[in-house]
Scaffold this active site. Structure first.
Site, mmCIF file in Angstrom:
data_model
loop_
_atom_site.group_PDB
_atom_site.id
_atom_site.type_symbol
_atom_site.label_atom_id
_atom_site.label_comp_id
_atom_site.label_asym_id
_atom_site.label_seq_id
_atom_site.Cartn_x
_atom_site.Cartn_y
_atom_site.Cartn_z
ATOM 1 N N LEU A 1 0.799 -1.223 0.000
ATOM 2 C CA LEU A 1 0.000 0.000 0.000
ATOM 3 C C LEU A 1 0.835 1.277 0.000
ATOM 4 O O LEU A 1 0.301 2.356 -0.250
ATOM 5 C CB LEU A 1 -0.929 0.019 1.225
ATOM 6 N N ASP B 1 -2.343 -6.040 13.371
ATOM 7 C CA ASP B 1 -1.324 -6.501 12.424
ATOM 8 C C ASP B 1 0.067 -6.466 13.058
ATOM 9 O O ASP B 1 0.970 -5.791 12.567
ATOM 10 C CB ASP B 1 -1.369 -5.612 11.177
#
Length: 575
Positions: A143, A295
């Site tokens: 990303l 995460d």
């Protein structure tokens, strides 16, 4: 509506995205052909394996093939693979194992584009912001990519820059996935338990949150605030003047990745302490704050030279409400008590099973998975093994893993994996159990006190051994001080809320028409090193001096030997 552009969308909006692409179908044709081409070859391979009887022999090959396809298809599909790696209710076990390996790394995009994006987003030139900025990114992911720099004011920073044209690509892929989900859902041989389009929407919502760097900055500050009193956890500061929705500037963290055991030891740090910080801070996020880092892979956790642990990358976060936090503690309590019927009810309350599900056939299956996992063989407990066993149940029973808990499972498995890299003998419950025991014994809230009573009583009888076990386990936590816990216990016993426990303790002490001095003596032997008589007397005296004679009389239940004591005490006062 016709003026809508995906690049302008700050939040995931499936209806707005659908309106845009329904009016421009040609935008999806090329992408659709590419996706179909990759997956057609994959599905044909699966079918050939079936025709030739090579399914078992080629299953690992096919799993690897799927991982590579997702990587080639780019950011959206890499994230899909990572999300699916936490969904045993959607993906079979051999594919799960391969998807866990899915790497987030992609080639970096052009520096000139990144620099232009920084300047356009922050509305000033690079030289007006930084005295130094690395000529190439120090990390590149699906990303965005990260540069190392120094502000003109002297602070060393990390500058996170989003990939160009990311929102339109994600929007198009999510539109196609949602369209495909509507068509394929009835035909997929998966235990979905609900509309597949809802899973796409859950994924899209989290993905759009992750690419909003202003949201990530707010997450970082909220996370830092939750740990403001914990000197063991470090969160980088955000430089808001140099942050936008596509550029994030934050404090540079000088530390060692948690998988870099050699550097951690060379710095004179104890890997065991680093592990303990990681596990206990993870449990704090789930059971205390409710706001958790979803995460925590090795690239997002660092051991600092001063012994602290740093978290970075707050794009993927989630929130547990009070009900879910309490249900999680309930589930832990029922596991400790081996109460699998109540555990099945917890799964309903947590959303793993739909309300109204007949849990009777599920209870024995849960017992088979968890039996002894948290009992006599605590040392053999492995969260990953238990998760693998549980994933087999989803094809036999109507389980669905809610999105929040898929993230939690992924988080716990990742943390356990990191800990095992530091110490191959690590057992997550050896750190986690003391934390939970300490939380229960401290009983900071009525909800936790109720759950402590559930642990200490079974079938209406006080369980001396469980109290001993809880204290023994809690004392293995270096942060546990038994005296404040004893003080809280006194205050609770003397309160109106503690009326039930007072009567039950007296019954436990006098059960079977005898004083249970042996159990009391064992407890005293267990705690006497921590509870020096003068300290304990001071705590008890402070609590008792706040009570009136009537309160003391109300506290003492009407049992024969205590009634005599109470009467004598009353006569003394009258004399």
């Amino acid at each position: 509506m016709g003026q809508y552009q995906p690049a302008q969308l700050n939040r995931y909006n499936p209806d707005a995205i659908a309106r845009h692409y329904r009016l421009r179908p040609w935008k999806g044709w090329g992408r659709t052909f590419k996706i179909i081409w990759y997956f057609a070859g994959f599905l044909l391979g699966l079918k050939l394996d079936e025709w030739q009887g090579l399914v078992e022999e080629n299953k690992l090959k096919r799993a690897t093939q799927m991982r590579k396809i997702l990587t080639r298809l780019g950011p959206t599909f890499i994230k899909v693979g990572q999300a699916l790696s936490t969904r045993p209710d959607l993906i079979r076990q051999d594919f799960l194992m391969e998807l866990i390996k899915l790497q987030d790394q992609l080639p970096a995009f052009d520096n000139a584009i990144a620099y232009d994006l920084i300047e356009s987003q922050l509305q000033r030139s690079i030289s007006e912001i930084f005295s130094e900025l690395s000529p190439v990114p120090v990390a590149a992911a699906s990303l965005g990519q990260v540069y190392r720099g120094r502000l003109l004011s002297g602070e060393e920073v990390a500058v996170k820059v989003q990939r160009p044209n990311l929102r339109p690509l994600l929007s198009l892929d999510l539109y196609l996935m949602r369209w495909a989900a509507g068509w394929l859902s009835p035909w997929l041989p998966l235990n979905l338990g609900h509309d597949l389009t809802l899973i796409v929407d859950e994924f899209g919502t989290k993905l759009f949150e992750e690419i909003d760097y202003l949201n990530e900055a707010r997450n970082a500050e909220k996370f830092a605030n939750n740990f403001r009193n914990d000197t063991r956890v470090k969160v980088p500061s955000i430089y808001w003047r140099f942050t936008s929705d596509r550029v994030l500037t934050l404090e540079w963290i000088n530390g060692f990745k948690l998988t870099d055991t050699q550097s951690i030891r060379a710095a004179g740090l104890d890997p065991e302490k680093v592990i303990q910080i990681g596990v206990t801070s993870g449990l704090q996020q789930l059971l205390e704050h409710g706001f958790f880092h979803a995460d925590p892979h090795p690239g997002n956790l660092f051991a600092l030279p001063d012994g602290r642990m740093a978290y970075i990358d707050f794009g993927m976060m989630d929130q547990l409400d009070e009900t879910n936090k309490e249900c999680l503690v309930d589930a832990l309590v029922h596991l400790v008590n081996n109460d699998y019927n109540e555990l099945a009810v917890d799964f309903v309350n947590l959303g793993f099973l739909t309300p109204g599900t007949d849990i009777r056939p599920i209870v024995p299956a849960l017992e088979a998975v968890w039996k002894d996992a948290l009992g006599k063989n605590v040392g053999d407990f492995n969260f990953k093994t238990i998760t693998d066993k549980f994933s087999e149940l989803v094809y036999e029973y109507p389980f669905r893993v809610p999105a929040k808990f898929a993230l939690i499972i992924r988080s716990l498995i990742t943390q356990e994996g990191i800990a095992l890299s530091l110490n191959p003998e690590f057992k997550i419950v050896e750190v986690g159990y003391p934390y939970v025991a300490r939380r229960l014994l401290n009983g900071e809230s009525p909800a936790l006190r109720r759950r402590l009573l559930n642990v200490l009583f079974k079938d209406g009888k006080f369980q001396w051994e469980r109290l001993e076990n809880l204290i023994s386990i809690a004392r293995t936590d270096n942060n546990f001080d038994l005296l404040p816990t004893a003080q809280l216990g006194f205050q609770y016993l003397l309160s109106d809320e503690g009326k039930f426990l007072r009567s039950q303790l007296v019954l436990a002490l006098t059960e079977d028409n005898r004083l249970h001095t042996e159990e009391v003596q064992r407890l005293w032997n267990l705690v006497k090193a921590d509870l020096q008589p003068n300290r304990l007397f001071s705590v008890a005296f402070d609590a008792l001096t706040e009570l009136s004679r009537e309160s003391v009389a109300a506290i003492l239940p009407k049992t024969p030997f205590l009634a005599v004591f109470a009467n004598n005490n009353d006569a003394t006062h009258k004399g």
